[in-house]
Design a protein around this motif. Sequence first.
Motif, PDB file in Angstrom:
ATOM      1  N   LEU A  31      53.379  27.787  26.225  1.00 23.64           N
ATOM      2  CA  LEU A  31      52.724  28.161  27.478  1.00 23.64           C
ATOM      3  C   LEU A  31      52.910  27.085  28.546  1.00 23.64           C
ATOM      4  N   PHE A  32      52.661  25.842  28.204  1.00 29.40           N
ATOM      5  CA  PHE A  32      52.729  24.767  29.193  1.00 29.40           C
ATOM      6  C   PHE A  32      54.155  24.499  29.661  1.00 29.40           C
ATOM      7  N   ALA A  33      55.127  24.899  28.867  1.00 26.08           N
ATOM      8  CA  ALA A  33      56.522  24.742  29.289  1.00 26.08           C
ATOM      9  C   ALA A  33      56.832  25.612  30.505  1.00 26.08           C
ATOM     10  N   PHE A  41      53.132  16.720  24.397  1.00 24.22           N
ATOM     11  CA  PHE A  41      52.013  17.155  23.566  1.00 24.22           C
ATOM     12  C   PHE A  41      52.151  16.631  22.145  1.00 24.22           C
ATOM     13  N   GLU A  42      51.014  16.317  21.545  1.00 25.77           N
ATOM     14  CA  GLU A  42      50.940  16.044  20.108  1.00 25.77           C
ATOM     15  C   GLU A  42      49.844  16.922  19.533  1.00 25.77           C
ATOM     16  N   VAL A  43      50.138  17.564  18.413  1.00 30.81           N
ATOM     17  CA  VAL A  43      49.224  18.522  17.800  1.00 30.81           C
ATOM     18  C   VAL A  43      48.638  17.931  16.526  1.00 30.81           C
ATOM     19  N   PHE A  44      47.303  18.028  16.391  1.00 29.75           N
ATOM     20  CA  PHE A  44      46.605  17.554  15.201  1.00 29.75           C
ATOM     21  C   PHE A  44      45.711  18.682  14.701  1.00 29.75           C
ATOM     22  N   ASN A  45      45.903  19.091  13.442  1.00 28.23           N
ATOM     23  CA  ASN A  45      45.100  20.166  12.887  1.00 28.23           C
ATOM     24  C   ASN A  45      43.823  19.573  12.287  1.00 28.23           C
ATOM     25  N   VAL A  46      42.716  19.736  13.017  1.00 23.94           N
ATOM     26  CA  VAL A  46      41.468  19.098  12.595  1.00 23.94           C
ATOM     27  C   VAL A  46      40.818  19.831  11.422  1.00 23.94           C
ATOM     28  N   VAL A  47      41.198  21.082  11.172  1.00 23.32           N
ATOM     29  CA  VAL A  47      40.703  21.775   9.980  1.00 23.32           C
ATOM     30  C   VAL A  47      41.181  21.035   8.739  1.00 23.32           C
ATOM     31  N   GLN A 183      36.880  30.981  28.179  1.00 17.81           N
ATOM     32  CA  GLN A 183      36.651  31.836  27.013  1.00 17.81           C
ATOM     33  C   GLN A 183      37.929  32.575  26.610  1.00 17.81           C
ATOM     34  N   GLY A 184      38.733  32.984  27.573  1.00 18.85           N
ATOM     35  CA  GLY A 184      39.956  33.725  27.282  1.00 18.85           C
ATOM     36  C   GLY A 184      41.047  32.845  26.696  1.00 18.85           C
ATOM     37  N   HIS A 185      42.124  33.498  26.261  1.00 20.07           N
ATOM     38  CA  HIS A 185      43.238  32.813  25.590  1.00 20.07           C
ATOM     39  C   HIS A 185      44.486  32.818  26.478  1.00 20.07           C
ATOM     40  N   PRO A 186      44.698  31.807  27.300  1.00 18.56           N
ATOM     41  CA  PRO A 186      45.919  31.781  28.112  1.00 18.56           C
ATOM     42  C   PRO A 186      47.185  31.668  27.272  1.00 18.56           C
ATOM     43  N   GLU A 187      47.060  31.102  26.069  1.00 24.25           N
ATOM     44  CA  GLU A 187      48.232  30.872  25.219  1.00 24.25           C
ATOM     45  C   GLU A 187      48.673  32.122  24.454  1.00 24.25           C
ATOM     46  N   PHE A 188      47.827  33.133  24.364  1.00 18.96           N
ATOM     47  CA  PHE A 188      48.180  34.344  23.628  1.00 18.96           C
ATOM     48  C   PHE A 188      49.288  35.109  24.348  1.00 18.96           C
ATOM     49  N   VAL A 189      50.102  35.793  23.567  1.00 18.46           N
ATOM     50  CA  VAL A 189      51.079  36.742  24.096  1.00 18.46           C
ATOM     51  C   VAL A 189      50.711  38.127  23.565  1.00 18.46           C
ATOM     52  N   HIS A 190      51.256  39.158  24.194  1.00 17.76           N
ATOM     53  CA  HIS A 190      50.861  40.535  23.850  1.00 17.76           C
ATOM     54  C   HIS A 190      51.125  40.853  22.374  1.00 17.76           C
ATOM     55  N   ASP A 191      52.272  40.437  21.849  1.00 22.22           N
ATOM     56  CA  ASP A 191      52.612  40.780  20.471  1.00 22.22           C
ATOM     57  C   ASP A 191      51.639  40.151  19.479  1.00 22.22           C
ATOM     58  N   TYR A 192      51.252  38.902  19.727  1.00 23.98           N
ATOM     59  CA  TYR A 192      50.298  38.237  18.836  1.00 23.98           C
ATOM     60  C   TYR A 192      48.945  38.938  18.913  1.00 23.98           C
ATOM     61  N   THR A 193      48.518  39.268  20.122  1.00 25.25           N
ATOM     62  CA  THR A 193      47.241  39.955  20.290  1.00 25.25           C
ATOM     63  C   THR A 193      47.242  41.286  19.555  1.00 25.25           C
ATOM     64  N   ARG A 194      48.344  42.024  19.640  1.00 24.89           N
ATOM     65  CA  ARG A 194      48.423  43.322  18.943  1.00 24.89           C
ATOM     66  C   ARG A 194      48.350  43.120  17.432  1.00 24.89           C
ATOM     67  N   GLY A 222      47.813  34.005  31.953  1.00 26.52           N
ATOM     68  CA  GLY A 222      47.685  32.784  31.178  1.00 26.52           C
ATOM     69  C   GLY A 222      48.469  31.623  31.771  1.00 26.52           C
ATOM     70  N   ALA A 223      49.615  31.910  32.374  1.00 22.21           N
ATOM     71  CA  ALA A 223      50.425  30.835  32.963  1.00 22.21           C
ATOM     72  C   ALA A 223      49.684  30.165  34.113  1.00 22.21           C
ATOM     73  N   ALA A 224      48.921  30.940  34.887  1.00 24.47           N
ATOM     74  CA  ALA A 224      48.133  30.357  35.978  1.00 24.47           C
ATOM     75  C   ALA A 224      47.060  29.431  35.431  1.00 24.47           C
ATOM     76  N   VAL A 225      46.406  29.837  34.344  1.00 24.87           N
ATOM     77  CA  VAL A 225      45.377  29.001  33.735  1.00 24.87           C
ATOM     78  C   VAL A 225      45.984  27.703  33.201  1.00 24.87           C
ATOM     79  N   ALA A 226      47.178  27.793  32.631  1.00 19.53           N
ATOM     80  CA  ALA A 226      47.860  26.580  32.156  1.00 19.53           C
ATOM     81  C   ALA A 226      48.101  25.621  33.308  1.00 19.53           C
ATOM     82  N   GLU A 227      48.536  26.146  34.436  1.00 21.72           N
ATOM     83  CA  GLU A 227      48.764  25.291  35.601  1.00 21.72           C
ATOM     84  C   GLU A 227      47.457  24.689  36.092  1.00 21.72           C
ATOM     85  N   TRP A 228      46.384  25.487  36.114  1.00 26.23           N
ATOM     86  CA  TRP A 228      45.074  24.950  36.511  1.00 26.23           C
ATOM     87  C   TRP A 228      44.675  23.785  35.612  1.00 26.23           C
TER      88      TRP A 228
END
Length: 242
Positions: A31-33, A41-47, A183-194, A222-228
């Motif tokens: 999304l941020f790309a 970015f660095e990703v850490f899975n806290v679970v 609350q919403g998911h800017p990173e989601f895409v339609h296929d994942y949501t389906r 979602g792209a606008a939210v990423a920019e925000w």
Amino acid sequence: MSLRICILETDILRPELVDQYQGYGRMFERLFAQQPLPASFEVFNVVRGDYPADEERYDAYLVTGSKADSFGSDPWIQTLKTYLLQRYENGDKLLGICFGHQLLALLLGGRAERASQGWGVGIHRYQMKQRPQWMSPALDELDLLISHQDQVTALPDKATLLASSEFCPVAAYCIDDQVLCFQGHPEFVHDYTRAILDIRQTCIGEPTYRKAVASLEQSHQGAAVAEWMMRFVAQGKNAQSA
């Protein structure tokens, strides 16, 4: 100057979705790309108990969505709350999405709980209540993909409401120039949501499922939210270096 973002991943995807989508951290990287401010970015899975080394510092810490409840008692959630409170008290910038949005509200004096409205799924429209300078591009309404049965029902005292709807009165908020949550998911895409809708079809009920699937004919912002989010982080960084 490139922003440095720590993504605190608060879920592990279902096995049948991992090959295509990897995880929420990877979704955010994709999304941020798309937005104009450079960032790494660095990703850490806290679970799994993964966190940055103590000496590492980032321009912001992003808390992702999760199938877990923000008000749950899981040990990893308690560990994350302690970590985020330390970051907040240290003056670090915090970004929250869905579970992260709820957890940060709880942590900073608000309330989050199971919503009486039931499941929110598909594409949902919010009305923007405030438009700070960093909120570029400016929008009067915001369409986002959503998937949640919990909501923030009371904001922390110092929070400013940014977006709202009848279904979800507290859809986005900020606290000064330090915390920004949606609350919403800017990173989601339609296929994942389906795919998630299909998995949860029985759980969410047929009428809600059908309405959500029909909403996927629309686009989302979602792209606008990423920019925000990146402009929110960059504004504070620029102010500190000025």
